[in-house]
Design an enzyme around this catalytic site. Structure first.
Site, mmCIF file in Angstrom:
data_model
loop_
_atom_site.group_PDB
_atom_site.id
_atom_site.type_symbol
_atom_site.label_atom_id
_atom_site.label_comp_id
_atom_site.label_asym_id
_atom_site.label_seq_id
_atom_site.Cartn_x
_atom_site.Cartn_y
_atom_site.Cartn_z
ATOM 1 N N TYR A 160 49.294 64.533 33.516
ATOM 2 C CA TYR A 160 47.933 64.016 33.650
ATOM 3 C C TYR A 160 47.010 64.902 32.837
ATOM 4 O O TYR A 160 47.011 66.122 32.996
ATOM 5 C CB TYR A 160 47.499 63.999 35.120
ATOM 6 C CG TYR A 160 46.454 62.954 35.401
ATOM 7 C CD1 TYR A 160 45.110 63.209 35.164
ATOM 8 C CD2 TYR A 160 46.796 61.696 35.890
ATOM 9 C CE1 TYR A 160 44.142 62.247 35.409
ATOM 10 C CE2 TYR A 160 45.840 60.728 36.135
ATOM 11 C CZ TYR A 160 44.510 61.015 35.893
ATOM 12 O OH TYR A 160 43.556 60.065 36.124
ATOM 13 N N GLU B 192 43.372 64.342 31.861
ATOM 14 C CA GLU B 192 42.003 63.859 31.781
ATOM 15 C C GLU B 192 41.146 64.809 30.949
ATOM 16 O O GLU B 192 41.157 66.026 31.155
ATOM 17 C CB GLU B 192 41.429 63.753 33.200
ATOM 18 C CG GLU B 192 40.108 63.056 33.309
ATOM 19 C CD GLU B 192 39.688 62.902 34.754
ATOM 20 O OE1 GLU B 192 39.050 63.839 35.277
ATOM 21 O OE2 GLU B 192 40.024 61.871 35.373
ATOM 22 N N ASP C 138 37.291 44.823 14.222
ATOM 23 C CA ASP C 138 38.449 44.719 15.104
ATOM 24 C C ASP C 138 39.643 44.347 14.227
ATOM 25 O O ASP C 138 39.803 43.196 13.837
ATOM 26 C CB ASP C 138 38.201 43.649 16.170
ATOM 27 C CG ASP C 138 39.320 43.568 17.198
ATOM 28 O OD1 ASP C 138 40.446 44.024 16.888
ATOM 29 O OD2 ASP C 138 39.094 43.034 18.294
ATOM 30 N N THR D 52 44.447 47.937 18.104
ATOM 31 C CA THR D 52 45.625 48.253 18.893
ATOM 32 C C THR D 52 46.615 48.962 17.985
ATOM 33 O O THR D 52 46.441 49.044 16.766
ATOM 34 C CB THR D 52 46.265 46.974 19.471
ATOM 35 O OG1 THR D 52 46.531 46.072 18.392
ATOM 36 C CG2 THR D 52 45.360 46.314 20.487
ATOM 37 N N LYS E 254 51.480 45.286 17.180
ATOM 38 C CA LYS E 254 51.296 44.263 16.151
ATOM 39 C C LYS E 254 51.821 44.785 14.806
ATOM 40 O O LYS E 254 52.908 45.342 14.739
ATOM 41 C CB LYS E 254 49.839 43.813 16.093
ATOM 42 C CG LYS E 254 49.289 43.308 17.448
ATOM 43 C CD LYS E 254 47.891 42.779 17.301
ATOM 44 C CE LYS E 254 47.345 42.207 18.594
ATOM 45 N NZ LYS E 254 46.830 43.223 19.525
ATOM 46 N N ARG F 122 52.223 49.953 22.840
ATOM 47 C CA ARG F 122 51.076 49.162 23.283
ATOM 48 C C ARG F 122 49.940 50.096 23.706
ATOM 49 O O ARG F 122 49.802 50.454 24.865
ATOM 50 C CB ARG F 122 51.479 48.231 24.414
ATOM 51 C CG ARG F 122 52.498 47.176 23.975
ATOM 52 C CD ARG F 122 52.720 46.134 25.049
ATOM 53 N NE ARG F 122 51.508 45.392 25.307
ATOM 54 C CZ ARG F 122 51.095 44.336 24.615
ATOM 55 N NH1 ARG F 122 51.807 43.907 23.593
ATOM 56 N NH2 ARG F 122 49.990 43.708 24.926
#
Length: 412
Positions: free
Chosen positions: A52, A54, A198, A224, A227, A233
């Site tokens: 983790y 953060e 985008d 992203t 693709k 992802r």
């Protein structure tokens, strides 16, 4: 020796094995899907999922992040180098949260955004009504010309001058033509708007030099990492240095907590792969295959929105074939060709049963298919669309597709 999943959870293991077989024995024509390399897959399933982290590198809210800091910094540096940008944020969990961070960085609720209409090829998060971006912000939309299926920048400018948006989006999910980033930049400058590109669908083409880059023209690039970029992802936001702080604060603490560190590592691997000469060859091959498939479909009487493609996807209008897009997509799937039904510009049919299908070549190009294979694909697509109520024909096509698929397996 059985896999750890098979020992711990045979049901899930069985489902994963079934998906392996499905991907192996069918051809993926969904423009937003691809087959990652074994290295990307290994990073995605690594022990980094246990951590983790953060915050940002050297500014974490948890201890034990010395290695994670190096992983994230590596991904950032590779993104900056590959796309020629001053700043990169590799923490967005997916495309929609990345786009929402653009709003959080530059807009206040109620501000006006100008984006491409969803049914013309845009994205939900560009201000469409069912998205929070259409509920929290005042949305204006541009589309395409009815006669050409292409964006008319004169119309975009006219709408921008009338609506005075604070944010303009260019790019989308079903645009088969080259995006004129410089033209959009001129309009954004005239109305004083932030310009966001985008490029989720075409990021790999940009990285490989098969599509012009938005970097010199826009304030922020959202993408992203799957693709055409052929990564995990995830998502990235790429900006000029003057917007770095606003974008970083919008992602964390504005919209999300800790990033997915295993995904960050896989993004770093994918960016390294995309920087190799072979990736440029791959990106150009995607386009060559899409153009060849489009020409083969046109020869069989299919209507293509805008008449063809400059990139990785084709938007096929089935109105003249008297077949709905959903029925056609379901028939194609039974035949082993996996695409998706999709609205076409000015579509009179509803979104869940539109007039078109959207197909693309990133995944089949990864598998090694070449332009000469596109003639067979077009023939199978044509036969399947005509045989939506003929299961025997669809099963026959499936056999032929499976034979080709097995000759060109996904990376393993």
């Amino acid at each position: 020796m059985p896999s750890p999943i098979a020992v711990a959870d045979p049901q899930v293991a069985e489902l994963i094995d079934a998906e392996i077989v499905r991907q192996h024995d069918t051809l993926c024509l969904i423009p937003s899907e691809n087959h990652v390399s074994p290295a990307v897959l290994a990073a995605t399933g690594s022990v980094l999922t246990n951590k983790y982290s953060e915050g940002y590198a050297a500014r974490r809210y948890y201890q034990g992040n010395a290695v994670i800091d190096r992983v994230e910094t590596l991904a950032v540096d590779r993104a900056r180098a590959l796309f020629g940008v001053e700043h990169a944020n590799v923490q967005p969990l997916s495309g929609a949260p990345a786009n929402l961070a653009v709003y959080a960085a530059f807009l206040d609720p109620g501000d006006t955004v100008l984006g491409m209409a969803l049914d013309a090829g845009g994205h939900l998060t560009h201000g469409w009504g069912v998205s929070v971006t259409g509920k929290w912000f005042r949305a204006a939309r541009y589309g395409v010309r009815r006669d050409t299926g292409r964006i008319d920048l004169d119309e975009v400018r006219e709408i921008a001058l009338k609506e005075r948006p604070k944010l303009i989006w260019c790019g989308g999910t079903a645009i088969p033509r080259t995006i004129d980033f410089a033209g959009f930049a001129t309009i954004a400058e005239e109305v004083g708007a932030v310009l966001a590109a985008d490029v989720a669908h075409i990021a790999g083409l940009i990285a490989g030099g098969a599509h012009p880059s938005p970097t010199p023209h826009v304030d922020v690039i959202a993408t992203t990492t799957h693709k055409t970029l052929r990564g995990p992802r995830g998502a990235m936001l790429l900006t000029r240095e003057q917007h770095a702080r606003a974008i970083d604060r919008a992602v964390f603490p504005g919209l999300q907590g800790g990033p997915h560190d295993h995904t960050t590592a896989a993004i770093a691997v994918a960016l390294h792969e995309a920087a190799q000469p072979a990736f440029s060859t791959y990106a150009h091959a995607i386009v060559a295959n899409a153009v060849a498939l489009g020409e083969a479909l046109l020869a069989r009487g299919f209507d293509l929105v805008s008449g063809g493609t400059d990139n990785h996807l084709l938007l096929v209008d089935l109105t003249a074939k008297d077949v709905g897009g959903r029925v056609a997509a379901e028939a194609l799937e039974r035949a082993g060709l996996v695409g998706n039904y999709n609205a076409v510009p000015f579509d009179p049919r509803p979104p869940l049963d539109p007039s078109g299908i959207r197909i693309g070549t990133p995944a089949i190009t990864t598998r090694g298919l070449e332009p000469h294979h596109m003639t067979d694909l077009a023939r199978w697509i044509d036969d399947a669309v005509q045989a939506v109520e003929a299961p025997d024909t669809l099963d026959r096509i499936r056999g032929e597709v499976t034979e080709l698929a097995r000759a060109f397996p996904p990376p393993a």
